[in-house]
Design a protein around this motif. Structure first.
Motif, short mmCIF file in Angstrom:
data_model
loop_
_atom_site.label_atom_id
_atom_site.label_comp_id
_atom_site.label_asym_id
_atom_site.label_seq_id
_atom_site.Cartn_x
_atom_site.Cartn_y
_atom_site.Cartn_z
N ARG A 1 13.97 -12.78 -37.00
CA ARG A 1 12.80 -12.02 -36.61
C ARG A 1 12.64 -10.94 -37.67
NH1 ARG A 1 14.22 -10.63 -31.29
NH2 ARG A 1 15.41 -8.88 -32.10
N CYS A 2 11.41 -10.61 -38.00
CA CYS A 2 11.27 -9.47 -38.91
C CYS A 2 10.05 -8.64 -38.53
CB CYS A 2 11.22 -9.92 -40.37
SG CYS A 2 9.67 -10.49 -40.98
N ASP A 3 10.15 -7.36 -38.81
CA ASP A 3 9.01 -6.50 -38.48
C ASP A 3 7.98 -6.56 -39.60
OD1 ASP A 3 9.88 -4.96 -40.57
OD2 ASP A 3 10.83 -3.41 -39.31
N ILE A 4 6.89 -5.85 -39.45
CA ILE A 4 5.79 -6.00 -40.40
C ILE A 4 6.13 -5.41 -41.76
CG2 ILE A 4 3.89 -6.20 -38.74
CD1 ILE A 4 3.43 -3.17 -39.15
N THR A 5 7.21 -4.69 -41.88
CA THR A 5 7.62 -4.19 -43.19
C THR A 5 8.54 -5.19 -43.88
OG1 THR A 5 9.63 -3.09 -42.46
CG2 THR A 5 7.57 -1.83 -42.28
N GLY A 6 8.92 -6.26 -43.14
CA GLY A 6 9.77 -7.27 -43.77
C GLY A 6 11.25 -7.03 -43.52
N ARG A 7 11.61 -6.20 -42.57
CA ARG A 7 13.03 -6.01 -42.26
C ARG A 7 13.49 -7.12 -41.33
NH1 ARG A 7 15.93 -1.42 -42.75
NH2 ARG A 7 14.03 -0.20 -42.82
N LEU A 8 14.62 -7.78 -41.72
CA LEU A 8 15.07 -8.99 -41.02
C LEU A 8 16.11 -8.65 -39.97
CD1 LEU A 8 15.71 -11.19 -44.16
CD2 LEU A 8 14.03 -11.74 -42.38
N ALA A 9 16.07 -9.47 -38.89
CA ALA A 9 17.18 -9.44 -37.93
C ALA A 9 17.40 -10.89 -37.51
CB ALA A 9 16.82 -8.59 -36.72
N PHE A 10 18.64 -11.36 -37.58
CA PHE A 10 18.90 -12.77 -37.30
C PHE A 10 19.13 -12.97 -35.83
CE2 PHE A 10 19.77 -12.14 -41.71
CZ PHE A 10 19.02 -13.16 -42.27
N ILE A 11 18.57 -14.05 -35.31
CA ILE A 11 18.66 -14.24 -33.86
C ILE A 11 19.32 -15.55 -33.50
CG2 ILE A 11 16.69 -12.75 -33.30
CD1 ILE A 11 14.99 -15.30 -33.10
N ALA A 12 19.45 -16.51 -34.41
CA ALA A 12 20.09 -17.78 -34.05
C ALA A 12 20.64 -18.42 -35.31
CB ALA A 12 19.09 -18.71 -33.37
N GLY A 13 21.58 -19.36 -35.07
CA GLY A 13 22.21 -20.05 -36.20
C GLY A 13 23.37 -19.27 -36.74
N VAL A 14 23.75 -18.28 -36.05
CA VAL A 14 24.77 -17.37 -36.55
C VAL A 14 26.13 -18.06 -36.69
CG1 VAL A 14 25.91 -15.14 -36.13
CG2 VAL A 14 23.53 -15.50 -35.45
N GLU A 15 26.41 -19.06 -35.78
CA GLU A 15 27.71 -19.71 -35.78
C GLU A 15 27.75 -20.97 -36.64
OE1 GLU A 15 30.25 -18.31 -34.31
OE2 GLU A 15 28.90 -16.70 -33.66
N THR A 16 26.68 -21.31 -37.30
CA THR A 16 26.62 -22.60 -38.00
C THR A 16 26.77 -22.41 -39.50
OG1 THR A 16 24.27 -22.48 -38.31
CG2 THR A 16 25.06 -23.47 -36.25
N GLN A 17 26.55 -23.53 -40.21
CA GLN A 17 26.58 -23.47 -41.68
C GLN A 17 25.59 -22.44 -42.20
OE1 GLN A 17 25.76 -27.53 -42.60
NE2 GLN A 17 27.93 -28.01 -42.89
N ALA A 18 24.49 -22.33 -41.47
CA ALA A 18 23.49 -21.34 -41.88
C ALA A 18 24.08 -19.95 -41.86
CB ALA A 18 22.27 -21.43 -40.97
N ALA A 19 25.01 -19.73 -40.92
CA ALA A 19 25.66 -18.44 -40.86
C ALA A 19 26.54 -18.22 -42.09
CB ALA A 19 26.49 -18.33 -39.59
#
Lengths: 124, 487
Positions: free
Chosen positions: B20-38
């Motif tokens: 998820r990111c706000d309109i300034t482009g700051r990111l927060a991760f919400i899923a995939g944290v435990e996988t290869q993507a993590a």
């Protein structure tokens, strides 16, 4: 009576040509090389010299050149044994421009006469 | 979660990283944290700002930043990370919720390996294409035979092979390449190939092969086995070069040297003989004149001597002609048609009436100019026709033909005699070799013809000989133009 000098290093060739010309009434002398030919030419007046073009020691071409400078009035017939000996061909092709006629060995008496007579201004 | 999904299981199988990111482009991760993507997140995502992960200067990333500004969506954008180490597929959608305000939900997939593999594949295809084109463009013939199929069928031949052999692709694919062999192929050469193949060993061999048209050519063949990575015999690679011109040039050179040496020898001998014959031609006449009138027998003997000496003189002349073969090549070239008509007229005068001469000159040959003077052609034809007539005991038909192929013109002289005996075949071109009774031939005829022909860069061959007759072939090559030399 026309007088002829035959120059060839081979005795059999000299003798045969001498005999053929003698038979036809020419005065003939022979020489086996340049030196004896020069001696004869200084003693005797010749109308025609028949010389081999390729001889050991002094070759016929030297004879021809010497004659042309010292005795321009003597007619010359150059003889060649032919063959593909480069020197013989070369000598003959040069001689053709300075002699009165050329003849290739071997020839018989009639063929010789057919060359000699026009050179001496006689009718064949 | 409210819908009751097992979110842990879902996440464990997620190959994408959701954020998820706000309109300034700051990111927060919400899923995939435990996988290869993590794992990727650990390595690559050292920032939590979209514009630090991707570069605003990267034209590829422009739609992403435009979407961020316009609050619009992007789908499946393929982007390099700012440090150029990772390729991501990026999707992003704007949301506006009262509790959260305007924001974006998005996903990253790491496609770095996939892109890498695609590149490698493209390179491989490019290399394969280049290899294929290079092999096709090769001026030497290249063939591949399948060693896993019975009887080594050809699976590939390049353009040079088709051009050299005269075959079409369909004629040769699937066949063993022994179709190139023919009557002139040396069985010892094919046996060497067979033995090398059975030992799976490479081999270099030169052999006479035949084109589709039947024409023979010298073929230098290099054959080598091709193995798979695990050592299995997979194929045979054949590299072939047409060495005919080279072989003929060597033969020509060899003949020329030999003839030159013979010519020098013959010329020297002829010179001596001319001097020796001089008295023998003059004295018989002089002696005959001196004989008594009734010495008819002696006169006859002298005539015989002179006659013999004249024959000797003509033999010496023949030798000289042979020795001077080199000189004969110069002279004006004439169209073959008119020249052969002249020569036929001349032959008519020489040949006995019981010999017919048929001239089958093809229309495409009449206008040909040969690299040889008419005088030389005359000598060639007279000698070949005299031999042909003698082979038929002076009764029968001599056929003259002409054949033109590319730059080669072949004049064929055929008789219906009994053929050349096997034991004579290798010697018939040698000077002074003759089968005729002493006095009726010098044995120089074919030697002179051979000398003239080879001097002109051609070849003289016995095309066929047997009980049905003999065909002699004079092959002459016309000069290549500069254009043709290039191709």
């Amino acid at each position: 009576m026309n007088s002829v000098l035959v120059i060839d290093d081979l005795k059999a060739v000299r003798l045969s040509i001498e005999a053929a010309l003698n038979r036809l009434g020419y005065q003939v002398k022979t020489a086996e090389d340049f030196i004896s030919a020069q001696n004869l030419i200084n003693e005797t007046k010749f109308d025609l010299i028949i010389t081999d073009i390729l001889m050991p020691q002094v070759d016929g071409l030297t004879v021809v050149k010497w004659l042309r400078s010292n005795h321009p009035n003597i007619k010359i017939i150059a003889m060649s044994g032919g063959g593909s000996l480069a020197s013989a061909e070369e000598a003959l092709s040069y001689a053709i421009h300075v002699v009165d006629a050329t003849i290739r060995k071997p020839f018989d008496a009639d063929e010789l006469l057919a060359v000699v007579k026009p050179v001496l201004g006689e009718t064949v | 979660m409210a819908d009751g999904l097992d979110i842990d299981a879902f996440e464990a199988n997620l190959s994408e990283l959701a954020w998820r990111c706000d309109i300034t482009g700051r990111l927060a991760f919400i899923a995939g944290v435990e996988t290869q993507a993590a794992a990727l997140r650990e390595r690559a995502l050292t920032t939590d700002r979209l514009d630090q992960l991707f570069s605003r200067d990267d034209p590829e990333a422009a739609p992403l930043f435009a979407a961020l500004a316009n609050k619009s969506a992007v789908r499946d954008l393929s982007l390099w990370s700012q440090d150029r180490r990772f390729r991501f597929r990026v999707s992003m959608t704007p949301f506006d919720r009262p509790d959260r305000g305007e924001h974006f939900l998005g996903t990253f997939s790491d496609i770095t390996d996939y892109v890498q593999q695609s590149h490698e594949l493209a390179e491989l295809l490019d290399q394969h294409d280049l290899l294929h084109r290079a092999v096709q463009a090769s001026p030497v013939s290249i063939t591949i035979a399948d060693a896993t199929a019975p009887d080594l069928p050809l699976t590939f031949v390049n353009a040079a092979f088709l051009q050299t052999s005269g075959y079409d692709q369909d004629d040769v694919i699937g066949r063993n390449c022994r179709f190139l062999q023919g009557p002139e192929t040396d069985p010892r050469a094919t046996e060497r190939i067979r033995r090398a193949v059975s030992r799976q060993a490479p081999i270099d061999v030169e052999l006479v092969n035949h084109k589709k048209s039947g024409e023979a050519f010298y073929n230098h063949l290099s054959l080598c086995p091709v193995f798979t990575a695990n050592g299995q015999l997979r194929a045979y690679l054949g590299v072939q070069r047409d060495t005919t011109r080279q072989r003929l040039a060597e033969r020509h050179e060899h003949n020329r040297e030999r003839l030159e040496a013979l010519g020098r020898l013959a010329g020297g001998v002829a010179h001596e003989f001319n001097n020796l014959l001089q008295p023998a031609l003059i004295f018989p006449d002089l002696i005959a004149d001196a004989l008594p009138a009734d010495a008819d027998a002696e006169r006859e003997y002298l005539a015989i001597i002179k006659d013999s000496m004249q024959t000797a003189r003509s033999i010496v002349l023949d030798i000289l002609t042979f020795a001077r073969g080199e000189e004969l090549k110069t002279g004006p070239q004439v169209p073959l048609g008119p020249a052969l008509v002249n020569i036929q007229r001349l032959l008519r005068g020489i040949m006995p009436p019981s010999i017919q001469i048929e001239n089958h000159l093809g229309p495409d040959c009449a206008d040909l100019s040969l690299p040889i003077a008419e005088e030389s052609l005359k000598k060639i034809m007279i000698n070949l026709c005299m031999n042909a007539a003698q082979a038929m005991n002076n009764v029968g038909t001599i056929t003259i033909r002409c054949d033109k192929q590319a730059h080669r013109t072949t004049i064929l002289v055929r008789d219906h005699g009994p053929g050349i005996p096997e034991e004579h075949r290798s010697r018939i071109f040698d000077p002074f070799f003759t089968t005729k009774p002493i006095g009726s031939g010098t044995g120089l005829g074919l030697a002179i013809v051979n000398s003239i022909v080879t001097t002109a860069g051609g070849t003289l061959d016995v095309l066929e000989t047997g009980p049905q007759g003999t065909t002699m072939a004079v092959n002459l090559w016309s000069e290549l133009t500069a254009d043709e030399e290039e191709t």
